[in-house]
Motif scaffolding. Sequence first.
Motif, PDB file in Angstrom:
ATOM      1  N   LEU A  14       1.102 -12.378 -13.420  1.00  0.00           N
ATOM      2  CA  LEU A  14       2.223 -13.228 -13.962  1.00  0.00           C
ATOM      3  C   LEU A  14       1.917 -14.543 -13.989  1.00  0.00           C
ATOM      4  O   LEU A  14       1.627 -15.004 -12.934  1.00  0.00           O
ATOM      5  CB  LEU A  14       3.525 -13.075 -13.244  1.00  0.00           C
ATOM      6  CG  LEU A  14       4.516 -11.936 -13.522  1.00  0.00           C
ATOM      7  CD1 LEU A  14       5.477 -11.780 -12.323  1.00  0.00           C
ATOM      8  CD2 LEU A  14       5.076 -12.348 -15.043  1.00  0.00           C
ATOM      9  N   GLY A  39       0.651  -4.955  -4.281  1.00  0.00           N
ATOM     10  CA  GLY A  39      -0.364  -5.564  -5.546  1.00  0.00           C
ATOM     11  C   GLY A  39       0.060  -7.025  -5.479  1.00  0.00           C
ATOM     12  O   GLY A  39       0.541  -7.359  -6.559  1.00  0.00           O
ATOM     13  N   GLU A  60      -2.761  -4.690  -0.846  1.00  0.00           N
ATOM     14  CA  GLU A  60      -3.657  -4.879  -2.082  1.00  0.00           C
ATOM     15  C   GLU A  60      -5.090  -4.196  -2.033  1.00  0.00           C
ATOM     16  O   GLU A  60      -5.716  -4.050  -1.116  1.00  0.00           O
ATOM     17  CB  GLU A  60      -3.988  -6.302  -2.032  1.00  0.00           C
ATOM     18  CG  GLU A  60      -4.990  -7.023  -3.030  1.00  0.00           C
ATOM     19  CD  GLU A  60      -4.293  -6.469  -4.598  1.00  0.00           C
ATOM     20  OE1 GLU A  60      -3.763  -7.093  -5.082  1.00  0.00           O
ATOM     21  OE2 GLU A  60      -5.336  -5.616  -5.272  1.00  0.00           O
ATOM     22  N   ASN A 102       4.787  -6.464  -8.618  1.00  0.00           N
ATOM     23  CA  ASN A 102       4.670  -6.192  -9.965  1.00  0.00           C
ATOM     24  C   ASN A 102       3.559  -5.221  -9.901  1.00  0.00           C
ATOM     25  O   ASN A 102       2.340  -5.411  -9.489  1.00  0.00           O
ATOM     26  CB  ASN A 102       4.268  -7.622 -10.615  1.00  0.00           C
ATOM     27  CG  ASN A 102       3.753  -7.371 -11.893  1.00  0.00           C
ATOM     28  OD1 ASN A 102       3.847  -6.223 -12.563  1.00  0.00           O
ATOM     29  ND2 ASN A 102       2.932  -8.521 -12.267  1.00  0.00           N
TER      30      ASN A 102
HETATM   31  N1  SAM Z   1       1.554  -9.453  -8.242  1.00  0.00           N
HETATM   32  C1  SAM Z   1       0.720 -10.033  -8.981  1.00  0.00           C
HETATM   33  C2  SAM Z   1       1.260 -10.535 -10.290  1.00  0.00           C
HETATM   34  O1  SAM Z   1       2.250 -10.242 -10.372  1.00  0.00           O
HETATM   35  O2  SAM Z   1       0.654 -11.531 -10.785  1.00  0.00           O
HETATM   36  C3  SAM Z   1      -0.328  -9.090  -9.640  1.00  0.00           C
HETATM   37  C4  SAM Z   1       0.336  -7.826 -10.426  1.00  0.00           C
HETATM   38  S1  SAM Z   1      -1.030  -6.668 -11.012  1.00  0.00           S
HETATM   39  C5  SAM Z   1       0.196  -5.882 -12.417  1.00  0.00           C
HETATM   40  C6  SAM Z   1      -1.114  -5.231  -9.974  1.00  0.00           C
HETATM   41  C7  SAM Z   1      -1.778  -5.571  -8.773  1.00  0.00           C
HETATM   42  O3  SAM Z   1      -1.845  -4.488  -7.809  1.00  0.00           O
HETATM   43  C8  SAM Z   1      -3.121  -6.099  -8.731  1.00  0.00           C
HETATM   44  O4  SAM Z   1      -3.306  -7.057  -7.639  1.00  0.00           O
HETATM   45  C9  SAM Z   1      -3.901  -4.834  -8.181  1.00  0.00           C
HETATM   46  O5  SAM Z   1      -5.296  -5.382  -7.777  1.00  0.00           O
HETATM   47  C10 SAM Z   1      -3.188  -4.067  -7.123  1.00  0.00           C
HETATM   48  N2  SAM Z   1      -3.306  -2.849  -7.217  1.00  0.00           N
HETATM   49  C11 SAM Z   1      -3.875  -1.881  -8.045  1.00  0.00           C
HETATM   50  N3  SAM Z   1      -3.886  -0.710  -7.749  1.00  0.00           N
HETATM   51  C12 SAM Z   1      -3.208  -0.822  -6.468  1.00  0.00           C
HETATM   52  C13 SAM Z   1      -3.115   0.213  -5.438  1.00  0.00           C
HETATM   53  N4  SAM Z   1      -3.295   1.504  -5.736  1.00  0.00           N
HETATM   54  N5  SAM Z   1      -2.758  -0.207  -4.139  1.00  0.00           N
HETATM   55  C14 SAM Z   1      -2.350  -1.432  -3.839  1.00  0.00           C
HETATM   56  N6  SAM Z   1      -2.718  -2.634  -4.840  1.00  0.00           N
HETATM   57  C15 SAM Z   1      -3.197  -2.098  -6.076  1.00  0.00           C
END
Ligand code: SAM
Length: 261
Positions: A14, A39, A60, A102
Amino acid sequence: MAHQARKRFGQHFLTDEGVIDAIVRGIDPRRDDKMIEIGPGLSALTGPLLNALDHLTVVEIDRDLAARLRSSHSPKRLTVIEQDALTVDFSALGNGLRIVGNLPYNISSPLLFHLMSSAEQVRDQHFMLQREVIDRMVAQPSSADYGRLSVMLQSRYRMVKLFDVDPESFDPPPRVVSAVVRMVPLPETRHKPASAKAFEQVVARAFAQRRKMLRRGLADWTPSIDWDALGIPATARAEELSVEQFILLTDHLLDKGVLAG
Ligand code: SAM
């Protein structure tokens, strides 16, 4: 060093300050909330949330992002769980939890189902998801979006869609429009099916052929079903049944001994 977004982790960060601000206002964090962010990525929400909270826990999966978070925030304020959120036992993290994020869209449905098992310990959840998924979550009977996800989640949560978010609010932009949803677990006094497992089975089976009449879709159970007693027309289709009617149908099948608890 700049972080290269990883597709396999559904990384879309974001960048729109107005959207970040609207999400944080929707969450309305209070200093002593027990909040967990799934995440956190590059801290778009993490930073503003930390400004409003005494402490935040984040989950994360990306090792590099987890290392960044550890180096940029004091462990007194931020606990980093470097793990796949699908394997985290959220119920072990306390009571009255507020879960936000997110979410990575590639695991959104399994994650929502995984979180259902900890719903008793959750105060509320605020998630950004694909708009299409949120439309299915909040859909009402007899609408095109109403299905297994709607029934399963509405049996456990009160849900409100808050607002849409355009792809341009992210870097890199996703291919779909996103939205933010609030989920509040229903109280212990809610009408529950006698067996959660049987309920899952009935809902899954009913929606496997959503346009078929239930009495055909549930063929081998049908001789035991007294539709009149249930107040459900014998010609009804799965997509026409309310959550309440799915609960009644499940309990009826349990009473008749067709399903085991
Ligand atoms: N919150 C941040 C933002 O809004 O900019 C990042 C959002 S991004 C759509 C999703 C985030 O979830 C990433 O940082 C990714 O590495 C993490 N992620 C993906 N799969 C995941 C999982 N199975 N468990 C925990 N985190 C995960």
